[in-house]
Design an enzyme around this catalytic site. Sequence first.
Site, short mmCIF file in Angstrom:
data_model
loop_
_atom_site.label_atom_id
_atom_site.label_comp_id
_atom_site.label_asym_id
_atom_site.label_seq_id
_atom_site.Cartn_x
_atom_site.Cartn_y
_atom_site.Cartn_z
N GLY A 9 -54.86 -4.59 31.02
CA GLY A 9 -55.32 -5.94 30.68
C GLY A 9 -55.58 -6.08 29.20
N VAL A 10 -54.86 -5.30 28.40
CA VAL A 10 -55.09 -5.28 26.94
C VAL A 10 -54.76 -6.62 26.28
N ASP A 14 -60.75 -10.05 26.90
CA ASP A 14 -61.61 -8.87 26.74
C ASP A 14 -60.83 -7.68 26.18
N ASP A 63 -47.54 -2.44 35.18
CA ASP A 63 -48.06 -3.53 36.01
C ASP A 63 -48.95 -2.92 37.09
N LEU A 85 -59.30 -3.80 32.92
CA LEU A 85 -59.59 -5.22 32.69
C LEU A 85 -58.47 -6.10 33.24
N GLN A 88 -55.57 -10.96 37.93
CA GLN A 88 -55.34 -12.40 38.05
C GLN A 88 -56.77 -12.91 38.05
N THR A 132 -67.43 -8.65 38.53
CA THR A 132 -67.75 -10.02 38.16
C THR A 132 -68.93 -10.61 38.94
N GLU A 134 -68.91 -13.41 40.08
CA GLU A 134 -68.34 -14.19 41.19
C GLU A 134 -68.58 -13.47 42.53
N TYR A 155 -60.34 -14.49 44.84
CA TYR A 155 -60.58 -13.66 43.65
C TYR A 155 -61.84 -12.80 43.84
N LYS A 159 -62.19 -8.74 44.11
CA LYS A 159 -63.02 -7.98 43.17
C LYS A 159 -64.10 -7.17 43.90
N HIS A 185 -68.10 -14.78 30.31
CA HIS A 185 -68.13 -14.62 28.86
C HIS A 185 -66.88 -15.23 28.25
P1 NAP Z 1 -57.82 -12.52 31.07
O1 NAP Z 1 -57.93 -13.07 29.70
O2 NAP Z 1 -57.27 -13.36 32.16
O3 NAP Z 1 -56.97 -11.16 30.98
C1 NAP Z 1 -56.46 -10.53 32.12
C2 NAP Z 1 -55.53 -9.43 31.68
O4 NAP Z 1 -54.96 -8.84 32.86
C3 NAP Z 1 -54.33 -9.92 30.83
O5 NAP Z 1 -54.03 -8.93 29.88
C4 NAP Z 1 -53.22 -10.02 31.85
O6 NAP Z 1 -51.93 -9.93 31.29
C5 NAP Z 1 -53.54 -8.77 32.69
N1 NAP Z 1 -52.87 -8.78 33.98
C6 NAP Z 1 -52.76 -9.79 34.87
N2 NAP Z 1 -52.04 -9.41 35.93
C7 NAP Z 1 -51.68 -8.11 35.71
C8 NAP Z 1 -50.89 -7.19 36.41
N3 NAP Z 1 -50.30 -7.49 37.57
N4 NAP Z 1 -50.74 -5.95 35.88
C9 NAP Z 1 -51.29 -5.62 34.69
N5 NAP Z 1 -52.04 -6.48 33.96
C10 NAP Z 1 -52.23 -7.72 34.47
O7 NAP Z 1 -59.25 -12.01 31.58
P2 NAP Z 1 -60.56 -11.64 30.71
O8 NAP Z 1 -61.40 -12.86 30.60
O9 NAP Z 1 -60.16 -10.86 29.51
O10 NAP Z 1 -61.31 -10.68 31.74
C11 NAP Z 1 -61.05 -9.27 31.75
C12 NAP Z 1 -61.41 -8.72 33.13
O11 NAP Z 1 -62.79 -8.99 33.39
C13 NAP Z 1 -60.66 -9.34 34.29
O12 NAP Z 1 -60.48 -8.34 35.26
C14 NAP Z 1 -61.60 -10.40 34.83
O13 NAP Z 1 -61.35 -10.63 36.20
C15 NAP Z 1 -62.94 -9.73 34.59
N6 NAP Z 1 -64.09 -10.61 34.35
C16 NAP Z 1 -64.01 -11.60 33.39
C17 NAP Z 1 -65.13 -12.37 33.14
C18 NAP Z 1 -65.10 -13.45 32.09
O14 NAP Z 1 -65.99 -14.31 32.12
N7 NAP Z 1 -64.17 -13.43 31.15
C19 NAP Z 1 -66.33 -12.13 33.84
C20 NAP Z 1 -66.36 -11.11 34.78
C21 NAP Z 1 -65.24 -10.33 35.01
P3 NAP Z 1 -51.17 -11.24 30.71
O15 NAP Z 1 -51.75 -11.45 29.32
O16 NAP Z 1 -49.75 -10.84 30.70
O17 NAP Z 1 -51.48 -12.37 31.62
O1 G4F Z 2 -64.33 -21.50 33.60
P1 G4F Z 2 -64.16 -21.30 35.05
O2 G4F Z 2 -62.80 -21.41 35.61
O3 G4F Z 2 -64.83 -19.90 35.36
P2 G4F Z 2 -65.33 -19.22 36.73
O4 G4F Z 2 -64.73 -19.84 37.92
O5 G4F Z 2 -66.82 -19.17 36.67
O6 G4F Z 2 -64.71 -17.75 36.59
C1 G4F Z 2 -64.78 -17.04 35.35
O7 G4F Z 2 -65.96 -16.28 35.32
C2 G4F Z 2 -66.06 -15.26 36.32
C3 G4F Z 2 -67.42 -14.58 36.13
O8 G4F Z 2 -68.40 -15.25 36.86
C4 G4F Z 2 -64.91 -14.29 36.13
F1 G4F Z 2 -65.00 -13.29 37.03
C5 G4F Z 2 -63.60 -15.02 36.28
O9 G4F Z 2 -62.53 -14.11 36.04
C6 G4F Z 2 -63.53 -16.15 35.26
O10 G4F Z 2 -63.48 -15.58 33.98
O11 G4F Z 2 -65.09 -22.35 35.85
C7 G4F Z 2 -66.46 -22.45 35.61
C8 G4F Z 2 -67.01 -23.62 36.40
C9 G4F Z 2 -66.63 -23.61 37.88
O12 G4F Z 2 -67.73 -23.98 38.65
C10 G4F Z 2 -65.54 -24.68 37.99
O13 G4F Z 2 -65.48 -25.33 39.26
O14 G4F Z 2 -66.46 -24.82 35.86
C11 G4F Z 2 -66.03 -25.65 36.92
N1 G4F Z 2 -65.01 -26.56 36.41
C12 G4F Z 2 -65.14 -27.91 36.31
N2 G4F Z 2 -64.01 -28.44 35.83
C13 G4F Z 2 -63.78 -26.22 35.98
C14 G4F Z 2 -63.15 -27.41 35.61
N3 G4F Z 2 -63.18 -25.02 35.86
C15 G4F Z 2 -61.91 -24.99 35.35
N4 G4F Z 2 -61.30 -23.79 35.17
N5 G4F Z 2 -61.26 -26.13 35.00
C16 G4F Z 2 -61.82 -27.38 35.11
O15 G4F Z 2 -61.22 -28.40 34.79
#
Ligand code: NAP
Ligand code: G4F
Length: 344
Positions: A9-10, A14, A63, A85, A88, A132, A134, A155, A159, A185
Amino acid sequence: MKKIALIFGVTGQDGAYLSKLLLKKNYIVHGVKRRSSSFNTERIDDIYNDLHNKTNFYLHYGDLTDSLSVLKIIKKINPNEIYNLGAQSHVGVSFEVPEYTANVDALGTLRILDSILTLGMKDRVKFYQAGTSEMFGASKPPQNEKTNFYPRSPYAAAKLYAHWITVNYREGYNIFACNGILFNHESPLRGETFVTKKIVSALCKISLLGKGKLYLGNLYSKRDWGHAQDYVVAMWKMLQQKKPKDYVIASGKQYSVKYFVNLICHILKIKINWKGKGINEKAYLNGKVIISIDKKYFRPTEVDSLLGDSRKARKELKWKPDYNIQSLAKDMVTQEIKNINGKK
Ligand code: NAP
Ligand code: G4F
């Protein structure tokens, strides 16, 4: 000897921040990127150099749905630390592609853990799993390591499997494996379809270019938002401990989506008026509708309220965030304005 890290997930938000952090700490960093028909390395282009231009940063095709590639890369790189990291990671999209989400997010984690075991590397490698908030889903806030899980999306359910298989391989085979349970974040590198980035992009365009309109879903869900730059530090710290454990990482403050919209308007100095209720709620700027609700952004099951209690991490990892919601929002707006001005 330099430590070697391998990041699945580089190319994600993150992945980019973690790569930069580890390079600063003098690691050799290897990342796994997916084959894509268009460029997907935009977030790491500033540090990426191919074999013709040697640095400590290398990319490999792979992958998480392909066991062979996972096993071969781990064998070839022989890392000290693996950060998973890859995912989907869009909750809304996971309702559309539940099986694929489970394959990547749940089984992908198993593929890495079992490769470590099969390759006889369990005493060398430390493993970080990107868990997460979630997974807490419908559980009452505040949520910490002792809170029951109650996933509300494909999702989150995927997880949760990844979480427990990480615990199981730690307990069953003594792998140094940690679950970071990270709350939302964000950053300027956040994917365009997550709500904070979507709001910042649209409102900056409306404010600077006078064009565009924003369609949102649920304005009233609450999230505990932090900055990705702070959260990758916690990932690294987990793998530097004596014992592998699971940690909640959060800011400890929660705000609604509507609050975030109002905050961005405040930073951009635009004055909007909200009118109407439910799906008819709208925001007006100078008498013109600039925000409407679109039902397609509602999820079949919503997570209404996330608020993290990260006292364990703050005490044991000595982790604390530098950013708060205001400085996070400012960082996102500043970068977005630079992007727009650069494209003008
Ligand atoms: P992101 O921007 O969506 O990055 C996901 C990464 O995973 C991308 O590099 C993506 O590649 C790669 N990936 C997707 N499908 C893959 C596959 N089949 N094989 C290998 N790599 C694959 O997510 P992020 O926000 O950096 O989050 C990093 C991790 O933390 C994720 O696992 C997410 O679920 C988890 N997380 C995120 C948050 C948050 O708020 N950001 C909170 C809690 C947990 P592509 O660039 O090619 O799509
Ligand atoms: O930004 P979101 O899509 O983030 P969500 O669903 O909280 O998930 C993110 O954080 C998780 C950690 O808790 C990660 F695990 C996950 O990978 C991802 O990074 O939505 C935040 C909130 C939700 O309640 C959603 O229903 O915003 C609400 N929302 C309202 N309008 C929307 C929209 N979300 C999105 N994406 N797009 C909208 O138009």
